[in-house]
Design an enzyme around this catalytic site. Sequence first.
Site, PDB file in Angstrom:
ATOM      1  N   PHE A   1       0.848  -1.191   0.000  1.00  0.00           N
ATOM      2  CA  PHE A   1       0.000   0.000   0.000  1.00  0.00           C
ATOM      3  C   PHE A   1       0.887   1.246   0.000  1.00  0.00           C
ATOM      4  O   PHE A   1       1.841   1.330   0.786  1.00  0.00           O
ATOM      5  CB  PHE A   1      -0.926   0.004   1.220  1.00  0.00           C
ATOM      6  CG  PHE A   1      -2.045   0.991   1.099  1.00  0.00           C
ATOM      7  CD1 PHE A   1      -3.109   0.728   0.240  1.00  0.00           C
ATOM      8  CD2 PHE A   1      -2.033   2.177   1.799  1.00  0.00           C
ATOM      9  CE1 PHE A   1      -4.147   1.642   0.105  1.00  0.00           C
ATOM     10  CE2 PHE A   1      -3.064   3.098   1.668  1.00  0.00           C
ATOM     11  CZ  PHE A   1      -4.129   2.828   0.820  1.00  0.00           C
TER      12      PHE A   1
ATOM     13  N   ASP B   1       2.556  -5.399   7.840  1.00  0.00           N
ATOM     14  CA  ASP B   1       1.334  -4.604   7.769  1.00  0.00           C
ATOM     15  C   ASP B   1       0.162  -5.582   7.718  1.00  0.00           C
ATOM     16  O   ASP B   1       0.033  -6.349   6.766  1.00  0.00           O
ATOM     17  CB  ASP B   1       1.384  -3.725   6.507  1.00  0.00           C
ATOM     18  CG  ASP B   1       0.151  -2.844   6.345  1.00  0.00           C
ATOM     19  OD1 ASP B   1      -0.893  -3.165   6.942  1.00  0.00           O
ATOM     20  OD2 ASP B   1       0.229  -1.854   5.600  1.00  0.00           O
TER      21      ASP B   1
ATOM     22  N   TYR C   1     -10.380  -0.366  11.075  1.00  0.00           N
ATOM     23  CA  TYR C   1     -11.657   0.060  10.487  1.00  0.00           C
ATOM     24  C   TYR C   1     -12.099  -0.791   9.300  1.00  0.00           C
ATOM     25  O   TYR C   1     -13.170  -0.559   8.744  1.00  0.00           O
ATOM     26  CB  TYR C   1     -11.598   1.523  10.066  1.00  0.00           C
ATOM     27  CG  TYR C   1     -10.443   1.927   9.190  1.00  0.00           C
ATOM     28  CD1 TYR C   1     -10.418   1.619   7.839  1.00  0.00           C
ATOM     29  CD2 TYR C   1      -9.371   2.659   9.718  1.00  0.00           C
ATOM     30  CE1 TYR C   1      -9.361   1.999   7.035  1.00  0.00           C
ATOM     31  CE2 TYR C   1      -8.309   3.044   8.920  1.00  0.00           C
ATOM     32  CZ  TYR C   1      -8.315   2.720   7.578  1.00  0.00           C
ATOM     33  OH  TYR C   1      -7.261   3.105   6.780  1.00  0.00           O
ATOM     34  N   LYS C   2     -11.326  -1.791   8.945  1.00  0.00           N
ATOM     35  CA  LYS C   2     -11.709  -2.665   7.829  1.00  0.00           C
ATOM     36  C   LYS C   2     -12.480  -3.870   8.378  1.00  0.00           C
ATOM     37  O   LYS C   2     -13.633  -3.747   8.763  1.00  0.00           O
ATOM     38  CB  LYS C   2     -10.473  -3.073   7.035  1.00  0.00           C
ATOM     39  CG  LYS C   2      -9.703  -1.891   6.435  1.00  0.00           C
ATOM     40  CD  LYS C   2      -8.517  -2.352   5.619  1.00  0.00           C
ATOM     41  CE  LYS C   2      -7.636  -1.197   5.187  1.00  0.00           C
ATOM     42  NZ  LYS C   2      -8.302  -0.284   4.246  1.00  0.00           N
TER      43      LYS C   2
ATOM     44  N   ARG D   1     -12.631  -4.894  -6.400  1.00  0.00           N
ATOM     45  CA  ARG D   1     -12.545  -5.751  -5.210  1.00  0.00           C
ATOM     46  C   ARG D   1     -13.959  -5.992  -4.675  1.00  0.00           C
ATOM     47  O   ARG D   1     -14.716  -5.047  -4.460  1.00  0.00           O
ATOM     48  CB  ARG D   1     -11.684  -5.104  -4.122  1.00  0.00           C
ATOM     49  CG  ARG D   1     -10.250  -4.873  -4.524  1.00  0.00           C
ATOM     50  CD  ARG D   1      -9.361  -4.549  -3.324  1.00  0.00           C
ATOM     51  NE  ARG D   1      -9.894  -3.512  -2.460  1.00  0.00           N
ATOM     52  CZ  ARG D   1      -9.335  -3.103  -1.319  1.00  0.00           C
ATOM     53  NH1 ARG D   1      -8.208  -3.662  -0.916  1.00  0.00           N
ATOM     54  NH2 ARG D   1      -9.880  -2.157  -0.600  1.00  0.00           N
TER      55      ARG D   1
END
Length: 419
Positions: A126, A206, A231-232, A379
């Site tokens: 990312f 990560d 938050y995912k 996605r």
Amino acid sequence: MSCLESAILLDSQDALKKYENEFYKNENQFYFDGNSLGLLSKRAENSLLTLLHSWKQFGIDGWTSGEHPWYFLSEKLGEKCAPLVGAKKEEVILTGSTTTNLHQLLATFFRPTTERNKILADELNFPSDLYAIASQIQVHNLPEDHLKLVKSDDGQTITTNAIIEAMTDDVAVAILPAVLYRSGQVLDIAAITKAAHERGIVVGFDLCHSIGSIPHQLHEIGADFAFWCNYKHLNGGPGSVAGLFVHEKHFGTMPGLAGWFGSDKTKQFDLATQFTPANTAGAFQIGTPHIFSLAPIEGSLSMFEEVGIDAIRKKSLQLTGFLMECLQQEIPNVFQLGNPTDETRGGHVFLVHEEAASICKALKEAGVIPDFRAPNGIRLAPVALYNSFEEVWKVVQILKDIMKKETYKKFHNEREIIA
């Protein structure tokens, strides 16, 4: 058996089905973007309101009073989070954001020498991680090429062998994702950790796209550190406080970026001019905890405690496997799969199509919430706690209709710019 019949059967056998009612879901909408931002649960809402009430009721005494005293909240939630990453409770703390935590960990563990002065990452990582790594290299007045990137052969995946081959004698630290954010490939972090340590390299991971979706064993494999957002898949809310792991073998290491809340709790209010760090992962906190951004995680983690990460992983694999099966049956040869099809995939399916941006817009118009990834990726992330197999089937039917009628062609094939 048709896909619809399979969906009905799978839903009837789903032990996690009841948790769907724990979340706020819009009627006639299919939310398949939980790997970007998880939905709000009623428990998360309640824990936020509880913490808000403690401020209302106690004022400054909320730090030590109420159902969830604020002073130890980061440690308490770190303990709850520890089983999700396979850590001891003292090795996890919820604090900061993904990128600030990465800065903290690199400031602590990247100590370049004449011989070892490069940081290894991968080109599919990312971008925020790469930005942080590049800036840490700049802080040490090192050339840009001291960020060493592992190359991908296909633009979607990275092989373990390629990573290990890039672990040359000049690498000091390796920073790699547990799951690639685009393709959803799960990296073999145990093998990577073993190889790194054999070569004298400190290694960190990560976990943003893996925590709450796949199990980890960070302590057992000996990973030096890890960092993630909540938050995912953990449904902690937009901008919720992040987390980090530091292996107990590094306890006592002075944090690269010291701050008051990283103090030994028994000495914090001595207000001494000399910093005394906690002998846990709590030492790597910098600022005062963001209480209301921590609060929803309390409610969300209670569901993960009940269900367990293994059950979530089992259903996640079933959901994504069923999604791929339905795509093959209903819309064969329309999309290229950019994700692994075996169990080295994470929590989403990655569809590659040259009209991906416009297809995502058409999906949203039809009530499906996907995630577009430039230049040509879609996605789709059915989440174990709140998506059903019948929803997967319905999403495939909507996608089939869009492709058959070519309704996506009325949209521009580019990401909308937010003003």
